[in-house]
Design a protein around this motif. Structure first.
Motif, PDB file in Angstrom:
ATOM      1  N   ARG A 143      -7.685   5.665  11.608  1.00  0.00           N
ATOM      2  CA  ARG A 143      -6.580   4.718  11.722  1.00  0.00           C
ATOM      3  C   ARG A 143      -6.153   4.977  13.073  1.00  0.00           C
ATOM      4  NH1 ARG A 143      -4.093   2.251   6.478  1.00  0.00           N
ATOM      5  NH2 ARG A 143      -2.525   1.593   7.925  1.00  0.00           N
ATOM      6  N   PHE A 195     -10.614  -4.872 -11.668  1.00  0.00           N
ATOM      7  CA  PHE A 195     -10.945  -4.614 -10.391  1.00  0.00           C
ATOM      8  C   PHE A 195     -10.021  -5.010  -9.272  1.00  0.00           C
ATOM      9  CE2 PHE A 195     -13.135  -5.764  -6.530  1.00  0.00           C
ATOM     10  CZ  PHE A 195     -13.722  -4.800  -6.255  1.00  0.00           C
ATOM     11  N   ARG A 196      -9.578  -6.260  -9.471  1.00  0.00           N
ATOM     12  CA  ARG A 196      -8.723  -6.586  -8.678  1.00  0.00           C
ATOM     13  C   ARG A 196      -7.320  -7.144  -9.258  1.00  0.00           C
ATOM     14  NH1 ARG A 196     -10.009  -8.089  -3.839  1.00  0.00           N
ATOM     15  NH2 ARG A 196     -12.097  -8.357  -4.351  1.00  0.00           N
ATOM     16  N   ARG A 242      -9.666   0.655 -10.407  1.00  0.00           N
ATOM     17  CA  ARG A 242     -11.219   0.799 -10.006  1.00  0.00           C
ATOM     18  C   ARG A 242     -11.897   2.030 -10.506  1.00  0.00           C
ATOM     19  NH1 ARG A 242     -11.656  -2.925  -4.104  1.00  0.00           N
ATOM     20  NH2 ARG A 242     -10.077  -4.328  -4.820  1.00  0.00           N
ATOM     21  N   GLU A 253      -2.571 -11.186  -5.004  1.00  0.00           N
ATOM     22  CA  GLU A 253      -4.147 -11.683  -4.845  1.00  0.00           C
ATOM     23  C   GLU A 253      -4.256 -13.135  -5.334  1.00  0.00           C
ATOM     24  OE1 GLU A 253      -6.473  -9.782  -3.778  1.00  0.00           O
ATOM     25  OE2 GLU A 253      -5.738  -7.627  -3.776  1.00  0.00           O
ATOM     26  N   GLU A 271     -16.298  -2.470  -3.314  1.00  0.00           N
ATOM     27  CA  GLU A 271     -15.371  -1.533  -2.692  1.00  0.00           C
ATOM     28  C   GLU A 271     -14.875  -0.494  -3.879  1.00  0.00           C
ATOM     29  OE1 GLU A 271     -12.940  -2.479   0.285  1.00  0.00           O
ATOM     30  OE2 GLU A 271     -11.529  -0.807  -0.066  1.00  0.00           O
ATOM     31  N   GLN A 323      -2.444   2.960  -6.306  1.00  0.00           N
ATOM     32  CA  GLN A 323      -3.626   3.603  -5.260  1.00  0.00           C
ATOM     33  C   GLN A 323      -3.362   5.182  -5.213  1.00  0.00           C
ATOM     34  OE1 GLN A 323      -2.125   1.769  -1.651  1.00  0.00           O
ATOM     35  NE2 GLN A 323      -4.294   0.527  -1.815  1.00  0.00           N
ATOM     36  N   GLU A 351       0.862  -1.040  -0.112  1.00  0.00           N
ATOM     37  CA  GLU A 351       0.081  -0.095   0.027  1.00  0.00           C
ATOM     38  C   GLU A 351       0.959   1.285   0.125  1.00  0.00           C
ATOM     39  OE1 GLU A 351      -2.544  -0.040   3.530  1.00  0.00           O
ATOM     40  OE2 GLU A 351      -0.661   0.095   4.745  1.00  0.00           O
ATOM     41  N   GLY A 357      -8.306   3.029  -5.481  1.00  0.00           N
ATOM     42  CA  GLY A 357      -7.552   2.476  -6.684  1.00  0.00           C
ATOM     43  C   GLY A 357      -7.859   3.217  -7.727  1.00  0.00           C
ATOM     44  N   GLU A 408      -7.505   8.520   6.826  1.00  0.00           N
ATOM     45  CA  GLU A 408      -7.062   7.857   5.578  1.00  0.00           C
ATOM     46  C   GLU A 408      -8.167   8.113   4.320  1.00  0.00           C
ATOM     47  OE1 GLU A 408      -4.488   4.321   4.175  1.00  0.00           O
ATOM     48  OE2 GLU A 408      -6.385   3.652   4.727  1.00  0.00           O
ATOM     49  N   GLU A 452     -13.442   2.754  -2.831  1.00  0.00           N
ATOM     50  CA  GLU A 452     -12.508   3.597  -1.871  1.00  0.00           C
ATOM     51  C   GLU A 452     -12.943   3.284  -0.645  1.00  0.00           C
ATOM     52  OE1 GLU A 452     -12.337   7.690  -2.963  1.00  0.00           O
ATOM     53  OE2 GLU A 452     -11.552   7.998  -0.845  1.00  0.00           O
ATOM     54  N   GLY A 453     -11.871   3.331   0.044  1.00  0.00           N
ATOM     55  CA  GLY A 453     -12.002   3.095   1.646  1.00  0.00           C
ATOM     56  C   GLY A 453     -11.759   4.417   2.309  1.00  0.00           C
ATOM     57  N   PHE A 462      -1.222  -2.751  -9.217  1.00  0.00           N
ATOM     58  CA  PHE A 462      -2.279  -1.792  -9.217  1.00  0.00           C
ATOM     59  C   PHE A 462      -1.687  -0.372  -8.629  1.00  0.00           C
ATOM     60  CE2 PHE A 462      -3.916  -1.669  -4.933  1.00  0.00           C
ATOM     61  CZ  PHE A 462      -3.400  -2.805  -4.592  1.00  0.00           C
ATOM     62  N   HIS A 490     -10.884   5.599   6.120  1.00  0.00           N
ATOM     63  CA  HIS A 490     -10.554   4.899   7.455  1.00  0.00           C
ATOM     64  C   HIS A 490      -9.968   5.877   8.776  1.00  0.00           C
ATOM     65  CE1 HIS A 490      -9.158   1.956   4.148  1.00  0.00           C
ATOM     66  NE2 HIS A 490     -10.322   1.568   4.535  1.00  0.00           N
TER      67      HIS A 490
HETATM   68  N1  GAP Z   1      -3.929   1.926   2.827  1.00  0.00           N
HETATM   69  C1  GAP Z   1      -5.322   1.462   3.058  1.00  0.00           C
HETATM   70  C2  GAP Z   1      -5.374   0.216   2.080  1.00  0.00           C
HETATM   71  O1  GAP Z   1      -4.585   0.078   1.202  1.00  0.00           O
HETATM   72  P1  GAP Z   1      -7.464  -1.421   1.195  1.00  0.00           P
HETATM   73  O2  GAP Z   1      -9.095  -1.169   1.158  1.00  0.00           O
HETATM   74  O3  GAP Z   1      -6.574  -2.577   1.001  1.00  0.00           O
HETATM   75  O4  GAP Z   1      -6.789  -0.037   1.959  1.00  0.00           O
HETATM   76  C3  GAP Z   1      -7.580   0.680  -0.676  1.00  0.00           C
HETATM   77  O5  GAP Z   1      -7.129  -0.660  -0.502  1.00  0.00           O
HETATM   78  C4  GAP Z   1      -8.190   0.735  -2.278  1.00  0.00           C
HETATM   79  O6  GAP Z   1      -7.100   0.265  -3.145  1.00  0.00           O
HETATM   80  C5  GAP Z   1      -9.308  -0.132  -2.431  1.00  0.00           C
HETATM   81  O7  GAP Z   1     -10.572   0.499  -2.033  1.00  0.00           O
HETATM   82  C6  GAP Z   1      -9.162  -0.304  -4.187  1.00  0.00           C
HETATM   83  O8  GAP Z   1      -9.659   0.855  -4.506  1.00  0.00           O
HETATM   84  C7  GAP Z   1      -7.628  -0.438  -4.143  1.00  0.00           C
HETATM   85  N2  GAP Z   1      -7.229  -1.695  -4.231  1.00  0.00           N
HETATM   86  C8  GAP Z   1      -7.037  -2.447  -3.352  1.00  0.00           C
HETATM   87  N3  GAP Z   1      -6.782  -3.865  -3.689  1.00  0.00           N
HETATM   88  C9  GAP Z   1      -6.629  -3.793  -5.092  1.00  0.00           C
HETATM   89  C10 GAP Z   1      -6.242  -4.653  -5.974  1.00  0.00           C
HETATM   90  N4  GAP Z   1      -5.932  -5.879  -5.803  1.00  0.00           N
HETATM   91  N5  GAP Z   1      -6.628  -4.246  -7.504  1.00  0.00           N
HETATM   92  C11 GAP Z   1      -6.913  -3.059  -7.751  1.00  0.00           C
HETATM   93  N6  GAP Z   1      -7.059  -2.014  -6.677  1.00  0.00           N
HETATM   94  C12 GAP Z   1      -7.093  -2.532  -5.397  1.00  0.00           C
END
Ligand code: GAP
Length: 466
Positions: A300, A221-222, A340, A213, A293, A228, A179, A337, A333, A295-296, A226, A298
């Motif tokens: 923290r 999407f996943r 996404r 992953e 999801e 952030q 991250e 992504g 926070e 966006e998150g 990727f 948070h």
């Molecule tokens: N720093 C907090 C954090 O990383 P997360 O919920 O794991 O939190 C945040 O990730 C955002 O990153 C997600 O809402 C998503 O938009 C994006 N994201 C996370 N994993 C992803 C993946 N494998 N592929 C694409 N986007 C991803």
């Protein structure tokens, strides 16, 4: 969810995937070698759209906020960062293997697909109890069998041999960042000491993140690699709830400003919080495979700065210059992504429009600021040099300010369709009248209406529209 609905949705997803490839938005990585799981490349129009999304986020988060500064930290950091953050010990998803075809599956997703609530924060025991209790409902996505191994927590950090010349990766592993925000926490003091920021202030950055992953599905999407777009707001502990609520509201508004349809967005509150989080809400988008999801946001607490202070031995505190109070700031926070957002923007804008008389068009109704190409310029006929010269003149002038495309291939109708598909808001045609009157035809993507505009007034006209 009914089978019919699921089928309908998967068709839409397939449409988006094939459209994205056909029109140069997204290509599977290393495709000539059969692809590479959960890794994708942005094509020429995709690279433009991604850049426009990044620019929009940066403008809204950094440029328009006096108390937020930008950062571009490295993908690689000391492995100690990932020990302190808790990623080495606990950044995992539950993995199981189909005993029939040996496909690896993410158990929380498998349970979720069967309508059973589960998430990656559950312990191995909790997830295995659910796996056992719902065994007959779960089907391997590859072979359909219901015979799975016990779930094990699988660490998502991606390892590398950077700076390790021993030939033994496990000895001194280094990690590609999981991250981007950890680069912000470890630079907290540097930013504080080198700028004039005062709490409350934020640090924002955009960059690549990597996660192993388990399942490669749902297109971009996943992904395993990727991008952030994260912002960490450092606040006084007493203000954290208020600031958190402000950012929830602001991030919702951000998507509306971006042009996303409000009915395709919804809030989701996390019930099962990671141990340090005080609150966690997601903004979900209605992707072709359902609300997920995007966006998150948070709260923290002081977890991150406290952990890095403990592991590094350096004080990560703030001293209020007015009152002299010393405290560890709490962190709010926002994390989204890029990929996404890209998929949400593409899905939201993608329209198959019925034009009557058995005619239809595919059009990307993108907001102008996100459109990969803003203006396309056409000479009516490509074999008439006087039209081509005039059209090139206009194109060469406009391209200094806007992303433009010159197209003289096929008839004008086909060129309009090509530009509609990639979301170009305006097309300009130079015809024989232009040579006499100095007027061009400007055609609007959404209304398909055409207007004559004098060349001298074109810059002003487009500046107002775009
Ligand atoms: N720093 C907090 C954090 O990383 P997360 O919920 O794991 O939190 C945040 O990730 C955002 O990153 C997600 O809402 C998503 O938009 C994006 N994201 C996370 N994993 C992803 C993946 N494998 N592929 C694409 N986007 C991803």
């Amino acid at each position: 969810m009914s089978k019919e609905k699921k089928q309908e949705e998967s068709v839409k997803m397939e449409e988006i995937v094939s459209f994205a490839k056909r029109r140069g938005f997204v290509f599977p990585s290393s495709e000539i070698y059969g692809g590479f799981g959960a890794v994708y490349d942005f094509g020429p129009y995709g690279a433009e759209l991604a850049k426009n999304i990044r620019d929009f986020w940066w403008k809204k988060m950094v440029q328009e906020n006096d108390n937020i500064v930008g950062l571009d930290s490295s993908i690689f950091m000391s492995p100690k960062v990932w020990e302190a953050s808790g990623h080495v010990g606990g950044f995992s998803d539950p993995l199981s293997e189909c005993k029939q075809c040996h496909a690896r599956v993410r158990v929380d997703h498998l349970l979720e697909d069967a309508g059973v609530f589960a998430d990656e924060k559950m312990t191995e025991e909790e997830i295995n109890a659910l796996l056992e209790a719902n065994a007959d409902k779960l089907k391997c996505p590859k072979c359909g069998s219901s015979d799975f191994s016990q779930a094990k927590n699988f660490n998502l950090l991606v390892q590398s041999n950077l700076g390790n010349f021993t030939g033994d990766w496990d000895k001194e592993p280094t990690y590609l960042r999981g991250e981007t925000c950890q680069g912000i926490y470890v630079n907290f003091k540097n930013v504080l000491d080198s700028t004039r920021v005062k709490v409350p202030f934020g640090i924002a950055q955009i960059g690549k993140a990597f996660r192993n992953e388990i399942t490669a599905r749902q297109f971009i999407f996943r992904k395993r690699e990727f991008e952030q777009m994260e912002m960490q707001m450092f606040v006084h502990p007493d203000d954290s709830v208020e600031v958190y609520e402000q950012w929830r509201e602001r991030r919702w508004q951000y998507y509306l400003e971006m042009g996303i349809k409000e009915e395709n967005l919804k809030w989701h509150e996390h019930e099962n919080l990671v141990f340090y989080a005080k609150a966690a809400w997601d903004i979900e988008y209605k992707f072709p495979f359902g609300f997920k999801e995007l966006e998150g946001i948070h709260a923290r607490g002081d977890y991150d700065l406290t952990q890095h202070a403990k592991h590094s031995g350096k004080k990560l505190e703030y001293r209020n210059p007015q009152t002299g109070e010393v405290f560890v700031p709490h962190i709010v926070e926002t994390s989204v992504g890029l990929d996404r957002t890209f998929l949400a923007v593409l899905t939201d804008a993608y329209v198959e429009e019925d034009l009557g008389e058995c005619k239809s068009r595919t059009v990307l109704k993108l907001p102008a600021n996100l459109a990969p190409v803003k203006i396309a310029v056409f000479p009516l006929m490509k074999n008439k040099p006087e039209l081509v010269v005039k059209a090139k003149e206009i194109f060469n002038e406009l391209k200094m300010q806007y992303m433009c495309e010159f197209d003289d291939n096929g008839n004008v109708g086909k060129r309009y369709r090509r530009q509609d598909e990639i979301g170009t808001p305006y097309c300009i045609t130079v015809d024989f009248d232009t040579l006499e009157t100095e007027e061009v035809t400007v055609r609007d993507r959404d209304t398909m209406e055409q207007e004559k505009v004098h060349i001298d007034k074109l810059q002003k006209y487009l500046a107002e529209k775009l």
